[in-house]
Design a protein around this motif. Structure first.
Motif, PDB file in Angstrom:
ATOM      1  N   ASP A 144       6.194  -0.687   8.984  1.00  0.00           N
ATOM      2  CA  ASP A 144       6.217  -1.909   9.699  1.00  0.00           C
ATOM      3  C   ASP A 144       4.982  -2.147  10.568  1.00  0.00           C
ATOM      4  O   ASP A 144       4.229  -3.143  10.560  1.00  0.00           O
ATOM      5  CB  ASP A 144       7.504  -2.342  10.480  1.00  0.00           C
ATOM      6  CG  ASP A 144       8.531  -2.695   9.608  1.00  0.00           C
ATOM      7  OD1 ASP A 144       8.563  -2.831   8.229  1.00  0.00           O
ATOM      8  OD2 ASP A 144       9.789  -2.585   9.992  1.00  0.00           O
ATOM      9  N   VAL A 145       4.594  -1.149  11.344  1.00  0.00           N
ATOM     10  CA  VAL A 145       3.384  -1.168  12.155  1.00  0.00           C
ATOM     11  C   VAL A 145       2.400  -1.137  11.338  1.00  0.00           C
ATOM     12  O   VAL A 145       1.234  -2.058  11.702  1.00  0.00           O
ATOM     13  CB  VAL A 145       3.507   0.289  13.101  1.00  0.00           C
ATOM     14  CG1 VAL A 145       2.072   0.143  13.802  1.00  0.00           C
ATOM     15  CG2 VAL A 145       4.658   0.099  14.062  1.00  0.00           C
ATOM     16  N   VAL A 146       2.261  -0.155  10.386  1.00  0.00           N
ATOM     17  CA  VAL A 146       0.972  -0.528   9.241  1.00  0.00           C
ATOM     18  C   VAL A 146       0.984  -1.587   8.635  1.00  0.00           C
ATOM     19  O   VAL A 146      -0.349  -2.211   8.437  1.00  0.00           O
ATOM     20  CB  VAL A 146       0.970   0.845   8.307  1.00  0.00           C
ATOM     21  CG1 VAL A 146      -0.106   0.794   7.398  1.00  0.00           C
ATOM     22  CG2 VAL A 146       1.146   2.021   9.040  1.00  0.00           C
ATOM     23  N   TYR A 147       1.920  -2.172   8.154  1.00  0.00           N
ATOM     24  CA  TYR A 147       1.939  -3.575   7.264  1.00  0.00           C
ATOM     25  C   TYR A 147       1.477  -4.390   8.192  1.00  0.00           C
ATOM     26  O   TYR A 147       0.591  -5.248   7.919  1.00  0.00           O
ATOM     27  CB  TYR A 147       3.286  -3.896   6.952  1.00  0.00           C
ATOM     28  CG  TYR A 147       3.355  -5.209   6.271  1.00  0.00           C
ATOM     29  CD1 TYR A 147       2.776  -5.302   4.836  1.00  0.00           C
ATOM     30  CD2 TYR A 147       3.964  -6.211   6.931  1.00  0.00           C
ATOM     31  CE1 TYR A 147       2.978  -6.532   4.379  1.00  0.00           C
ATOM     32  CE2 TYR A 147       4.064  -7.412   6.144  1.00  0.00           C
ATOM     33  CZ  TYR A 147       3.605  -7.631   5.059  1.00  0.00           C
ATOM     34  OH  TYR A 147       3.657  -8.734   4.181  1.00  0.00           O
ATOM     35  N   ASP A 148       1.950  -4.678   9.803  1.00  0.00           N
ATOM     36  CA  ASP A 148       1.150  -5.503  10.523  1.00  0.00           C
ATOM     37  C   ASP A 148      -0.251  -5.391  10.712  1.00  0.00           C
ATOM     38  O   ASP A 148      -1.189  -6.366  10.825  1.00  0.00           O
ATOM     39  CB  ASP A 148       1.863  -5.387  11.909  1.00  0.00           C
ATOM     40  CG  ASP A 148       1.716  -6.591  12.648  1.00  0.00           C
ATOM     41  OD1 ASP A 148       1.825  -7.745  12.384  1.00  0.00           O
ATOM     42  OD2 ASP A 148       1.113  -6.229  14.028  1.00  0.00           O
ATOM     43  N   LEU A 149      -0.682  -4.293  10.792  1.00  0.00           N
ATOM     44  CA  LEU A 149      -2.083  -3.964  10.851  1.00  0.00           C
ATOM     45  C   LEU A 149      -2.893  -4.326   9.686  1.00  0.00           C
ATOM     46  O   LEU A 149      -4.099  -4.979   9.727  1.00  0.00           O
ATOM     47  CB  LEU A 149      -2.369  -2.487  11.097  1.00  0.00           C
ATOM     48  CG  LEU A 149      -1.786  -1.755  12.364  1.00  0.00           C
ATOM     49  CD1 LEU A 149      -2.038  -0.185  12.413  1.00  0.00           C
ATOM     50  CD2 LEU A 149      -2.525  -2.309  13.616  1.00  0.00           C
ATOM     51  N   SER A 150      -2.411  -4.090   8.465  1.00  0.00           N
ATOM     52  CA  SER A 150      -2.891  -4.511   7.158  1.00  0.00           C
ATOM     53  C   SER A 150      -3.044  -6.088   7.126  1.00  0.00           C
ATOM     54  O   SER A 150      -4.124  -6.541   6.746  1.00  0.00           O
ATOM     55  CB  SER A 150      -2.215  -4.058   5.987  1.00  0.00           C
ATOM     56  OG  SER A 150      -1.056  -4.566   5.992  1.00  0.00           O
ATOM     57  N   LEU A 151      -2.142  -6.841   7.506  1.00  0.00           N
ATOM     58  CA  LEU A 151      -2.064  -8.171   7.436  1.00  0.00           C
ATOM     59  C   LEU A 151      -3.442  -8.837   8.477  1.00  0.00           C
ATOM     60  O   LEU A 151      -4.007  -9.692   8.161  1.00  0.00           O
ATOM     61  CB  LEU A 151      -0.665  -8.749   8.064  1.00  0.00           C
ATOM     62  CG  LEU A 151       0.434  -8.821   7.042  1.00  0.00           C
ATOM     63  CD1 LEU A 151       1.917  -9.199   7.674  1.00  0.00           C
ATOM     64  CD2 LEU A 151      -0.003  -9.432   5.660  1.00  0.00           C
ATOM     65  N   VAL A 211      -1.078   1.941  18.600  1.00  0.00           N
ATOM     66  CA  VAL A 211      -1.886   0.602  18.265  1.00  0.00           C
ATOM     67  C   VAL A 211      -1.875  -0.256  19.470  1.00  0.00           C
ATOM     68  O   VAL A 211      -2.942  -0.701  19.679  1.00  0.00           O
ATOM     69  CB  VAL A 211      -0.632   0.079  17.212  1.00  0.00           C
ATOM     70  CG1 VAL A 211      -1.205  -1.493  17.185  1.00  0.00           C
ATOM     71  CG2 VAL A 211      -0.556   0.579  15.744  1.00  0.00           C
ATOM     72  N   THR A 212      -0.989   0.090  20.703  1.00  0.00           N
ATOM     73  CA  THR A 212      -1.180  -0.554  21.767  1.00  0.00           C
ATOM     74  C   THR A 212      -2.438  -0.125  22.424  1.00  0.00           C
ATOM     75  O   THR A 212      -3.132  -0.881  23.164  1.00  0.00           O
ATOM     76  CB  THR A 212       0.053  -0.387  22.595  1.00  0.00           C
ATOM     77  OG1 THR A 212       1.315  -0.819  22.123  1.00  0.00           O
ATOM     78  CG2 THR A 212      -0.129  -1.071  23.946  1.00  0.00           C
ATOM     79  N   LEU A 213      -2.586   1.210  22.321  1.00  0.00           N
ATOM     80  CA  LEU A 213      -4.001   1.801  22.775  1.00  0.00           C
ATOM     81  C   LEU A 213      -5.203   1.616  22.022  1.00  0.00           C
ATOM     82  O   LEU A 213      -6.339   2.009  22.254  1.00  0.00           O
ATOM     83  CB  LEU A 213      -3.723   3.254  23.104  1.00  0.00           C
ATOM     84  CG  LEU A 213      -2.582   3.881  24.087  1.00  0.00           C
ATOM     85  CD1 LEU A 213      -2.456   5.296  23.991  1.00  0.00           C
ATOM     86  CD2 LEU A 213      -3.072   3.089  25.216  1.00  0.00           C
ATOM     87  N   GLY A 214      -5.023   0.741  20.813  1.00  0.00           N
ATOM     88  CA  GLY A 214      -6.076   0.511  20.075  1.00  0.00           C
ATOM     89  C   GLY A 214      -6.514   1.562  18.904  1.00  0.00           C
ATOM     90  O   GLY A 214      -7.643   1.498  18.221  1.00  0.00           O
ATOM     91  N   ASP A 215      -5.605   2.616  18.783  1.00  0.00           N
ATOM     92  CA  ASP A 215      -5.892   3.663  17.894  1.00  0.00           C
ATOM     93  C   ASP A 215      -5.100   3.438  16.379  1.00  0.00           C
ATOM     94  O   ASP A 215      -4.351   3.880  16.368  1.00  0.00           O
ATOM     95  CB  ASP A 215      -5.281   4.854  18.580  1.00  0.00           C
ATOM     96  CG  ASP A 215      -6.061   6.169  17.863  1.00  0.00           C
ATOM     97  OD1 ASP A 215      -6.596   5.903  16.577  1.00  0.00           O
ATOM     98  OD2 ASP A 215      -5.771   7.324  18.129  1.00  0.00           O
ATOM     99  N   HIS A 216      -5.660   2.431  15.700  1.00  0.00           N
ATOM    100  CA  HIS A 216      -5.158   2.107  14.508  1.00  0.00           C
ATOM    101  C   HIS A 216      -4.984   3.438  13.517  1.00  0.00           C
ATOM    102  O   HIS A 216      -4.063   3.238  12.840  1.00  0.00           O
ATOM    103  CB  HIS A 216      -5.612   0.710  14.091  1.00  0.00           C
ATOM    104  CG  HIS A 216      -5.786  -0.382  14.954  1.00  0.00           C
ATOM    105  ND1 HIS A 216      -6.643  -1.177  14.912  1.00  0.00           N
ATOM    106  CD2 HIS A 216      -4.944  -0.694  15.968  1.00  0.00           C
ATOM    107  CE1 HIS A 216      -6.611  -2.165  15.820  1.00  0.00           C
ATOM    108  NE2 HIS A 216      -5.484  -1.900  16.674  1.00  0.00           N
TER     109      HIS A 216
END
Length: 233
Positions: free
Chosen positions: A216-223, A168-173
């Motif tokens: 948690d990472v994916v949930y933050d992305l979804s928000l 995610v830090t590298l922008g690869d969601h």
């Protein structure tokens, strides 16, 4: 009163055992060094964009080939003796070696046919790659056990949960979402197992924390509406 040959025979056996341990120790220490180097190379994946994996992974393949040579030597030496007499000396090194192969393969490495990202090697495929038997029950020889394989898989989930955050830090969601699905599937698979090994059971229990970390990472992305549409289903 006591036949001195008794102790001379015991001394010979002790000397033989010491020589065997020394031989195995030298091989295992080289395997540990090569595995440590491979893990160091693999750790670069956390700062490497997925688009450059094809240039990065050949370095991993080269170092893993050194591990294969070490395991061949270990198999040849260890198979001369009862497996369970000395296996405690190498089991951790084997777990770590299997982990490097699992991660390399998951990242889409070329050590096995049809390399593609997100693929989990089976125990049998790992054995074929190392060119050693797996889960032997019909003879006493060096082999990779089910427990060693499963412990390596738990290490894989731990490493991938870390990779999800760094991707995610590298922008690869998309990669984070792929990892989430993969670890959830692994966790579901582990629930089917009736584990008797205490260490393995504790390591498998920890997988649920890896699942939660990635969720948690994916949930933050979804928000933030950052999950690519192709992976949101």
């Amino acid at each position: 009163m006591i036949d001195p040959q008794i102790f001379e025979h015991l001394k010979a056996k002790i000397d033989e055992d010491t020589q065997t341990r020394d031989e195995l120790t030298q091989i295992i220490q080289k395997l540990e060094r090569d595995v440590s180097y491979t893990q160091g190379v693999l750790s670069r994946v956390h700062s490497t964009p997925r688009s450059t994996y094809p240039a990065f992974l050949p370095q991993v393949d080269t170092s893993i080939k050194l591990e294969l040579e070490d395991i061949h030597a270990l198999s040849a030496a260890a198979s001369k003796h009862p497996y369970y007499k000395y296996n405690f000396k190498w089991t951790r090194a084997i777990q770590d070696a299997v982990f490097t192969v699992l991660l390399e393969s998951w990242l889409g490495g070329s050590l096995v046919p049809e390399g593609r990202i997100g693929r989990l090697l089976t125990l049998e495929e790992v054995g074929a790659l190392f060119q050693v038997p797996v889960n032997l029950t019909d003879r006493d020889a060096f082999h990779i056990t089910i427990e060693e394989y499963l412990l390596a898989v738990t290490s894989l989930t731990d490493e991938l949960s870390r990779l999800a955050t760094n991707s995610v830090t590298l922008g690869d969601h998309e990669l984070a979402v792929k990892i989430s699905k993969f670890i959830k599937d692994l966790h579901a698979g582990f629930q089917l197992l009736n584990l008797k090994n205490d260490i393995l059971r504790k390591r498998v229990d920890a997988v649920k924390y890896h699942v939660k970390k990635v969720e948690d990472v994916v949930y933050d992305l979804s928000l933030r509406n950052l999950i690519p549409s192709s992976t949101s289903s």
